[in-house]
Design a protein around this motif. Structure first.
Motif, PDB file in Angstrom:
ATOM      1  N   UNK A   1      34.320  49.862  53.942  1.00 15.72           N
ATOM      2  CA  UNK A   1      34.985  48.821  54.724  1.00 15.72           C
ATOM      3  C   UNK A   1      34.598  48.936  56.193  1.00 15.72           C
ATOM      4  N   UNK A   2      34.558  50.158  56.706  1.00 17.71           N
ATOM      5  CA  UNK A   2      34.183  50.376  58.106  1.00 17.71           C
ATOM      6  C   UNK A   2      32.721  50.012  58.338  1.00 17.71           C
ATOM      7  N   UNK A   3      31.835  50.460  57.439  1.00 18.14           N
ATOM      8  CA  UNK A   3      30.406  50.188  57.587  1.00 18.14           C
ATOM      9  C   UNK A   3      30.135  48.692  57.540  1.00 18.14           C
ATOM     10  N   UNK A   4      30.827  47.991  56.644  1.00 20.27           N
ATOM     11  CA  UNK A   4      30.635  46.546  56.530  1.00 20.27           C
ATOM     12  C   UNK A   4      31.111  45.831  57.791  1.00 20.27           C
ATOM     13  N   UNK A   5      32.301  46.183  58.250  1.00 20.43           N
ATOM     14  CA  UNK A   5      32.867  45.511  59.420  1.00 20.43           C
ATOM     15  C   UNK A   5      32.052  45.766  60.675  1.00 20.43           C
ATOM     16  N   UNK A   6      31.491  46.981  60.798  1.00 16.92           N
ATOM     17  CA  UNK A   6      30.729  47.340  61.995  1.00 16.92           C
ATOM     18  C   UNK A   6      29.230  47.099  61.832  1.00 16.92           C
ATOM     19  N   UNK A   7      28.821  46.579  60.657  1.00 16.54           N
ATOM     20  CA  UNK A   7      27.407  46.319  60.364  1.00 16.54           C
ATOM     21  C   UNK A   7      26.572  47.578  60.535  1.00 16.54           C
ATOM     22  N   UNK A   8      27.066  48.701  60.000  1.00 13.27           N
ATOM     23  CA  UNK A   8      26.333  49.970  60.014  1.00 13.27           C
ATOM     24  C   UNK A   8      25.688  50.140  58.652  1.00 13.27           C
ATOM     25  N   UNK A   9      24.343  50.192  58.601  1.00 11.61           N
ATOM     26  CA  UNK A   9      23.673  50.202  57.290  1.00 11.61           C
ATOM     27  C   UNK A   9      22.668  51.338  57.122  1.00 11.61           C
ATOM     28  N   UNK A  10      22.482  52.150  58.124  1.00 10.75           N
ATOM     29  CA  UNK A  10      21.469  53.201  58.003  1.00 10.75           C
ATOM     30  C   UNK A  10      22.028  54.404  57.256  1.00 10.75           C
ATOM     31  N   UNK A  11      21.110  55.270  56.789  1.00 15.50           N
ATOM     32  CA  UNK A  11      21.504  56.487  56.108  1.00 15.50           C
ATOM     33  C   UNK A  11      21.605  57.638  57.094  1.00 15.50           C
ATOM     34  N   UNK A  12      21.776  58.840  56.556  1.00 18.88           N
ATOM     35  CA  UNK A  12      21.842  60.016  57.412  1.00 18.88           C
ATOM     36  C   UNK A  12      23.105  60.098  58.238  1.00 18.88           C
ATOM     37  N   UNK A  13      24.182  59.491  57.770  1.00 16.19           N
ATOM     38  CA  UNK A  13      25.429  59.496  58.529  1.00 16.19           C
ATOM     39  C   UNK A  13      26.205  60.787  58.298  1.00 16.19           C
ATOM     40  N   UNK A  14      26.954  61.197  59.300  1.00 22.67           N
ATOM     41  CA  UNK A  14      27.903  62.301  59.172  1.00 22.67           C
ATOM     42  C   UNK A  14      29.297  61.719  59.296  1.00 22.67           C
ATOM     43  N   UNK A  15      30.086  61.870  58.234  1.00 24.41           N
ATOM     44  CA  UNK A  15      31.430  61.303  58.200  1.00 24.41           C
ATOM     45  C   UNK A  15      32.446  62.439  58.274  1.00 24.41           C
ATOM     46  N   UNK A  16      33.241  62.454  59.342  1.00 20.86           N
ATOM     47  CA  UNK A  16      34.300  63.450  59.489  1.00 20.86           C
ATOM     48  C   UNK A  16      35.615  62.797  59.039  1.00 20.86           C
ATOM     49  N   UNK A  17      36.208  63.349  57.987  1.00 17.67           N
ATOM     50  CA  UNK A  17      37.435  62.778  57.454  1.00 17.67           C
ATOM     51  C   UNK A  17      38.664  63.492  58.020  1.00 17.67           C
ATOM     52  N   UNK A  18      39.827  62.967  57.665  1.00 17.17           N
ATOM     53  CA  UNK A  18      41.089  63.556  58.116  1.00 17.17           C
ATOM     54  C   UNK A  18      41.595  64.623  57.153  1.00 17.17           C
ATOM     55  N   UNK A  19      40.972  64.740  55.982  1.00 15.44           N
ATOM     56  CA  UNK A  19      41.460  65.669  54.958  1.00 15.44           C
ATOM     57  C   UNK A  19      41.374  67.122  55.408  1.00 15.44           C
ATOM     58  N   UNK A  20      42.329  67.892  54.961  1.00 21.43           N
ATOM     59  CA  UNK A  20      42.310  69.341  55.145  1.00 21.43           C
ATOM     60  C   UNK A  20      41.988  69.931  53.772  1.00 21.43           C
ATOM     61  N   UNK A  21      40.752  70.362  53.583  1.00 29.86           N
ATOM     62  CA  UNK A  21      40.293  70.807  52.260  1.00 29.86           C
ATOM     63  C   UNK A  21      41.141  71.949  51.710  1.00 29.86           C
ATOM     64  N   UNK A  22      41.577  72.852  52.585  1.00 31.03           N
ATOM     65  CA  UNK A  22      42.391  73.985  52.125  1.00 31.03           C
ATOM     66  C   UNK A  22      43.754  73.527  51.618  1.00 31.03           C
ATOM     67  N   UNK A  23      44.392  72.618  52.355  1.00 22.37           N
ATOM     68  CA  UNK A  23      45.689  72.098  51.919  1.00 22.37           C
ATOM     69  C   UNK A  23      45.536  71.246  50.658  1.00 22.37           C
ATOM     70  N   UNK A  24      44.456  70.483  50.583  1.00 17.95           N
ATOM     71  CA  UNK A  24      44.189  69.672  49.392  1.00 17.95           C
ATOM     72  C   UNK A  24      44.099  70.567  48.162  1.00 17.95           C
ATOM     73  N   UNK A  25      43.359  71.653  48.267  1.00 20.73           N
ATOM     74  CA  UNK A  25      43.191  72.577  47.147  1.00 20.73           C
ATOM     75  C   UNK A  25      44.512  73.235  46.767  1.00 20.73           C
ATOM     76  N   UNK A  26      45.270  73.620  47.780  1.00 14.23           N
ATOM     77  CA  UNK A  26      46.560  74.270  47.517  1.00 14.23           C
ATOM     78  C   UNK A  26      47.530  73.313  46.840  1.00 14.23           C
ATOM     79  N   UNK A  27      47.574  72.072  47.312  1.00 14.90           N
ATOM     80  CA  UNK A  27      48.469  71.081  46.723  1.00 14.90           C
ATOM     81  C   UNK A  27      48.084  70.811  45.272  1.00 14.90           C
ATOM     82  N   UNK A  28      46.794  70.665  45.014  1.00 16.62           N
ATOM     83  CA  UNK A  28      46.328  70.435  43.647  1.00 16.62           C
ATOM     84  C   UNK A  28      46.701  71.604  42.736  1.00 16.62           C
TER      85      UNK A  28
END
Length: 569
Positions: free
Chosen positions: A290-317
């Motif tokens: 949705x973000x890429x479409x709205x901002x017309x970003x189409x190239x590869x090689x992107x680095x996406x930093x998410x809000x997830x906390x991988x450690x908490x995600x694993x613990x919750x699961x």
């Protein structure tokens, strides 16, 4: 001193011309020579600039997109990393005709730049005093997409033309066609024709029928708004426009148009549309596209930093899975366990969903959409709208406090009667809980529904002094060259007063430095755990997809208490 000079005789071929005409010709020739030299130098400058680009990039697959959690831990890839290259022999001839009709009818006739079309567009742009017409050929679009030439200016256009001529000298027409279709974006996260064919229709490019070809070509100019997953009617309209252009170019006749339109479009079912490995990654992909479409970003090689906390995600699961197994291990358990289901038992097994939000911002720290992503890709964190039962009590209190009424702990019916169902519903909706609601006193007994995401949002609103945060998953997107393309801006909306939020939050029990509230519906078909900590709010749902009784309320409460204690430590 003598000043005599020989008289210059006018050449015979000019003698008949009036003086003013001779002067005009003299200036015209002079200006032409200067213009020619200037033009030649301009050509040298732009071909020199174009020579600095590596043409091998045209045929290369762009780098994959890397996805990280908030602490820099890599979680997976997305976007172009699943792309597949096709060759000209893989592309149906009908698709080529459709592409030519819609984008570049004279593709096989020009040398990369359609001078006739460029002149027409230039005249139109001068009249409009803006870059309203581009006259871009397929070769020009390929050059622009490969080297990310996006800016609309004379300088960029001249560079694009120079690059296009280099591309045409390096690659054959068939190679340009294939490279173009391998690189462009088709919406729904589809980079390249092969990924689009597999994603939308579940088949290879070579297997596309005429109707599918026309539809894919039609959505190129607006891949986000014309995606058949997003708007099938709009995609069909683009298909019709493509066929109309093919008829206008005399590539097909009216009978063929009618035949192609009659071919049914069969899209890949929604439950089969993702190749991700978890509910969290799938949700990230949806927000990313949705973000890429709205901002017309189409190239590869992107680095996406998410809000997830991988450690908490694993613990919750892990903690949630342990709690579900404890329920299934009871002697009176009458339904299949998850393990039995995996072994071939068909009846449904116990499901779950969970969301943790950062209270102040709405950043999603963890997301669980179900018990087993490989078995069921249905995301219950946003889709399971189930009865809240006693977990709705804080919003009854919030509504009463907001209207200056008494909050009676442990007495939601008496608390709610002071303001009535309609006002309670209005306040609950402001906090992010959308129902449906029962507009009777049964509302105060928990006859209200929400998704885990909505419950987590409502909890965060209470913990954030009455300011409702908007949940989001992506913090930032960075290009391969380090340029930041997108940065999230947390959004909060005033929902209720700070004091009302404080009184409602006070209803939640305090345990281990956190506030926990467990709720189960009276029928025992749904169980909820609502946890409001110092920095995050967590909503957990447990139940069956097809609602039915889980076990006794007391037994559910014991399991919820055990889970709450684990999460609080």
């Amino acid at each position: 001193m003598s000043t005599w000079r020989p008289i210059r005789r006018t050449p015979a071929w000019l003698a008949w011309m009036p003086g003013w005409l001779r002067v005009t010709m003299k200036w015209t020739i002079g200006i032409g020579l200067v213009g020619g030299v200037a033009g030649f130098l301009l050509i040298l400058v732009y071909f020199s600039k174009a020579a600095q680009f590596d043409l091998a990039e045209v045929a290369r697959l762009p780098a994959h997109t890397a996805i990280y959690d908030r602490n820099g831990k890599e979680m997976g890839g997305g976007g172009p990393n699943n792309r597949r290259l096709v060759k000209r022999e893989d592309i149906p001839d009908f698709l080529v005709l459709a592409l030519r009709a819609r984008e570049d009818a004279r593709f096989f006739e020009h040398s990369g730049v359609d001078v006739r079309g460029l002149a027409r567009a230039t005249v139109r742009n001068v009249k409009d005093r803006d870059f309203t017409q581009g006259a871009s050929t397929l070769s020009m679009q390929l050059a622009r997409n490969t080297f990310e030439i996006r800016e609309k200016s004379i300088n960029r256009k001249l560079l694009e033309i120079a690059l296009t001529l280099r591309v045409e000298s390096r690659y054959s027409k068939d190679e340009i066609l294939a490279n173009y279709l391998n690189r462009i974006y088709f919406g729904a996260g589809c980079h390249g024709i092969e990924q689009a064919a597999r994603t939308y229709f579940g088949k290879q490019t070579s297997q596309l029928n005429e109707a599918e070809c026309a539809m894919l070509v039609g959505i190129i100019r607006g891949p986000h708004i014309f995606s058949p997953f997003r708007n099938l009617d709009a995609a069909r309209e683009q298909q019709s426009q493509t066929l109309a252009r093919m008829k206008a170019e005399e590539f097909i006749d009216e009978a063929e148009v009618a035949r192609v339109k009659a071919i049914p479009i069969k899209l890949v079912p929604s439950e089969q549309r993702t190749s991700e490995r978890s509910y969290a990654l799938e949700a990230i992909q949806k927000e990313l596209q949705s973000i890429l479409d709205d901002a017309d970003i189409r190239d590869g090689g992107l680095t996406v930093r998410t809000t997830l906390d991988a450690n908490w995600q694993l613990r919750l699961e892990s903690d949630l899975s342990d709690s579900l197994r404890k329920i299934e291990q009871r002697k009176d358990w009458q339904y299949p366990t998850h393990e039995q289901h995996e072994a071939g038992t068909k009846p449904q097994y116990l499901q779950c969903a969970a969301v943790t939000l950062e209270t102040k911002t709405g950043a999603i720290l963890a997301l669980i959409g179900g018990r087993d992503y490989l078995d069921s890709r249905y995301d219950r964190s946003n889709g399971a709208r189930r009865d809240l039962g006693s977990a709705f009590s804080p919003w009854i209190a919030a509504a009463a406090a907001e209207r200056g009424r008494l909050v009676l702990p442990g007495k939601p019916v008496q608390t709610g009667r002071q303001i009535g169902p309609k006002e309670t519903i209005r306040i609950a909706k402001r906090c992010g809980i959308t129902g449906p609601f029962v507009e009777t006193e049964d509302l105060f007994r928990g006859s209200a529904a929400a998704t885990p995401m909505e419950l987590a949002t409502g909890l965060a609103t209470l913990g954030n002094g009455g300011q409702r945060p908007k949940p989001f998953l992506i913090q930032s997107i960075t290009a391969a060259d380090g340029k930041v393309l997108y940065t999230a801006k947390p959004v909060t909306t005033p929902a209720i007063g700070k004091q009302a939020a404080k009184e409602a939050a006070a209803l939640l029990d305090k345990e281990s430095g956190t506030r926990v509230h467990g709720g189960a519906t009276g029928s025992g078909r749904d169980a909820w755990l609502a946890r409001l900590g110092p920095k995050g709010s967590t909503a957990i749902w447990v139940g069956f997809d097809d609602p039915q009784r889980i076990t006794t309320t007391k037994q559910l409460g014991n399991v919820l208490d055990d889970l709450a204690q684990k999460l609080g430590n």
